[in-house]
Scaffold this active site. Structure first.
Site, PDB file in Angstrom:
ATOM      1  N   ASN A 242     -14.757 -86.487  49.037  1.00 12.60           N
ATOM      2  CA  ASN A 242     -15.131 -85.082  49.041  1.00 12.60           C
ATOM      3  C   ASN A 242     -15.851 -84.824  50.376  1.00 12.60           C
ATOM      4  O   ASN A 242     -16.856 -85.470  50.676  1.00 12.60           O
ATOM      5  CB  ASN A 242     -16.062 -84.808  47.859  1.00 12.60           C
ATOM      6  N   ALA A 243     -15.311 -83.902  51.159  1.00  5.53           N
ATOM      7  CA  ALA A 243     -15.861 -83.683  52.506  1.00  5.53           C
ATOM      8  C   ALA A 243     -17.323 -83.250  52.443  1.00  5.53           C
ATOM      9  O   ALA A 243     -18.116 -83.613  53.324  1.00  5.53           O
ATOM     10  CB  ALA A 243     -15.026 -82.646  53.239  1.00  5.53           C
TER      11      ALA A 243
ATOM     12  N   PHE B 166     -11.032 -82.210  55.779  1.00 10.97           N
ATOM     13  CA  PHE B 166      -9.949 -81.487  55.096  1.00 10.97           C
ATOM     14  C   PHE B 166      -8.646 -81.705  55.904  1.00 10.97           C
ATOM     15  O   PHE B 166      -8.003 -80.767  56.343  1.00 10.97           O
ATOM     16  CB  PHE B 166     -10.257 -79.993  54.956  1.00 10.97           C
TER      17      PHE B 166
ATOM     18  N   ARG C 269      -4.341 -76.563  66.307  1.00  5.16           N
ATOM     19  CA  ARG C 269      -4.398 -78.035  66.382  1.00  5.16           C
ATOM     20  C   ARG C 269      -4.157 -78.508  67.816  1.00  5.16           C
ATOM     21  O   ARG C 269      -4.851 -79.397  68.305  1.00  5.16           O
ATOM     22  CB  ARG C 269      -3.361 -78.632  65.428  1.00  5.16           C
TER      23      ARG C 269
ATOM     24  N   ASP D 231      -9.892 -86.415  53.379  1.00  7.49           N
ATOM     25  CA  ASP D 231      -9.325 -85.470  52.413  1.00  7.49           C
ATOM     26  C   ASP D 231      -9.621 -85.985  51.014  1.00  7.49           C
ATOM     27  O   ASP D 231      -9.718 -87.192  50.785  1.00  7.49           O
ATOM     28  CB  ASP D 231      -7.822 -85.300  52.606  1.00  7.49           C
TER      29      ASP D 231
ATOM     30  N   CYS E  12      -9.693 -69.746  56.137  1.00 11.45           N
ATOM     31  CA  CYS E  12      -8.444 -69.037  55.842  1.00 11.45           C
ATOM     32  C   CYS E  12      -8.634 -68.084  54.670  1.00 11.45           C
ATOM     33  O   CYS E  12      -7.684 -67.664  54.034  1.00 11.45           O
ATOM     34  CB  CYS E  12      -7.299 -70.013  55.590  1.00 11.45           C
TER      35      CYS E  12
END
Ligand code: SAH
Length: 440
Positions: A323-324, A275, A260, A296, A384
């Protein structure tokens, strides 16, 4: 007759032997291990430092340990029938030679998790030492004497404390005991952490699905002190807030902390943070960008993000609940342009069976991002999912770039922050990928 050196290196070794150098162990030639000793008969293995039960490993498991791994599957062991989950066991090969000590699990497919390759007692001083070693790394990579930041203090197997996670948020701790052995010792760990760090509070966040594989129930609550409520901590110059009892994970996504800060360095113009959760990327982007849209799907996450933006006096971030996937599609169909885009989705691949679907998901959001980003703009794209390795992720991002007919420079290939070390030989401890890209 005394041993004759066989080479200069050997001569140096013998010299060191005479003087008792600590490095002797590391240069000991293989021949020493070939000294003939009768193979011990299983069941009558001599206790070394203790009388823990012995788990015998198959040849395959012995090789796995030798390659650096720390997990052994149930199909590769023979354990005494009466052995109960959570015990510390001695590991031996089929001839009975000692290999290490480990936590034993009675329910999980991962039956054995390595604690040490030395024949040493696994007792309270052992755990004090392990915790102190873990904390010492964080003091180096994330010095924070005033304790105003957050850091992962214990990262499970990667710190040779399998099944134990400890995160510090300012002066409070959040702990997860994810396997039978650490769960049974959670009082011990809480006491030791109290002694080592004197935290204001220790929260238990054992409301995680992986515990089900271990036959452990979902649980959360206070282990020490009172519920601290939302805890403020610094990430760079941004104030963030973690609700240790009700936030996601242990309160925040600390593995992305350094990414970040890096993303903040490249941010410019109109920015989009997909997100966003509590807005942690968005707030770093907001320091350089003119305007940030943070998206988000969770209303609660957006509310937290708005609260954190206000706390920082930041007015150029707009939180949207959406919803992205839909938002990215709508924006790209509308011909919108962004100069900075962050994609930090949840793990799309949770198991081997979902890898294909996950790759389609990664491809889609990256394709949209490459359509939306302005020439010279920056895309920070993350995954991730452990199941999707670096090369596969990068290939997927490349496919998205080619489909969007964009040329892409890789500015940085990053992983999790340094307080989330990986253990060489245990690929499962390396899961987070973060590419910082400039799109030409
Ligand atoms: N970027 C965050 C962490 C993101 S975690 C940080 O640095 O702190 C993933 C987030 O994605 C969660 O907050 C979850 O609510 C959100 N999410 C999951 N599916 C989504 C979707 N389809 N659209 C938008 N957000 C989604």
């Amino acid at each position: 007759m005394s041993e004759q050196p066989r080479s200069p290196k050997d001569a140096r070794r013998m010299e060191r032997l005479k003087h008792g150098s600590r490095s002797v162990r590391d240069v000991r030639p293989r021949t020493r291990q070939r000294v003939r000793r009768p193979a011990p008969v299983l069941g009558s293995i001599q206790a070394g430092t203790s009388d823990e039960p012995t788990v015998v490993l198959s040849k395959r498991a012995v090789d796995r340990l030798a390659e650096g791994h720390a997990w052994i599957y149930r199909s590769d062991i023979a354990a005494p029938a009466e052995l109960s989950g959570g015990e510390v066991v001695r590991l031996a090969d089929e001839r009975g030679w000692f290999l290490g000590k480990a936590f034993y699990g009675s329910r999980s497919q991962i039956a054995v998790r390595l604690l040490t390759r030395e024949d040493e007692p696994v007792d309270e001083p052992f755990f004090v030492h392990r915790l102190a070693q873990s904390i010492a790394l964080r003091d180096v990579v994330r010095p924070d004497p005033e304790r105003r930041q957050a850091a992962r203090l214990v990262h499970g197997e990667a710190d040779l404390l399998p099944g134990l996670i400890v995160d510090r948020y300012a002066d409070c701790l959040s702990m997860q005991t994810l396997i039978e052995a650490t769960d049974a010792r959670r009082e011990l760990f809480a006491s030791l952490l109290e002694r080592l760090l004197a935290p204001r509070a220790i929260v238990e966040r054992n409301d995680v699905r992986v515990r089900a594989h271990e036959g452990l129930e979902q649980r959360k609550g206070m282990l020490r002190g009172e519920n601290p409520g939302p805890v403020e901590f610094l990430e760079g110059e941004v104030k963030l807030v973690a609700d240790l009892l009700s936030g996601q994970k242990t309160g925040a996504f600390l593995d992305q902390a350094e990414n970040r800060l890096e993303a903040g360095r490249y941010a410019k113009g109109r920015a989009l943070d997909c997100f966003t959760y509590g807005g942690a990327f968005a707030l770093q982007l907001a320091r350089k960008a003119e305007r940030v849209i943070a998206v988000d799907i969770s209303e609660q996450a957006a509310a937290q993000g708005r609260e954190v933006a206000a706390r920082n006096g930041v007015e150029n971030v707009e939180f949207k609940v959406a919803n992205a996937f839909d938002l990215l599609r709508a924006e790209s169909e509308a011909g919108a342009r962004y100069d900075t885009i962050v994609l930090d989705p949840p793990a799309f691949a949770k198991s081997k069976d979902t890898i294909e679907a996950a790759l389609r998901g990664y491809k889609e959001i990256n394709l949209r991002a490459f359509h939306l980003v302005s020439p010279g703009g920056v895309v920070v794209t993350c995954s991730c999912s452990f199941q999707v390795d670096d090369a596969t992720f990068e290939r997927t991002v490349l496919q998205a770039a080619s489909d969007a007919k964009r040329s892409v420079q890789v500015i940085e290939r990053r992983g999790a922050a340094k307080d989330h070390p990986t253990l060489l030989g245990v690929p499962e401890t390396r899961y987070l990928k973060c590419l910082i890209l400039r799109v030409l």
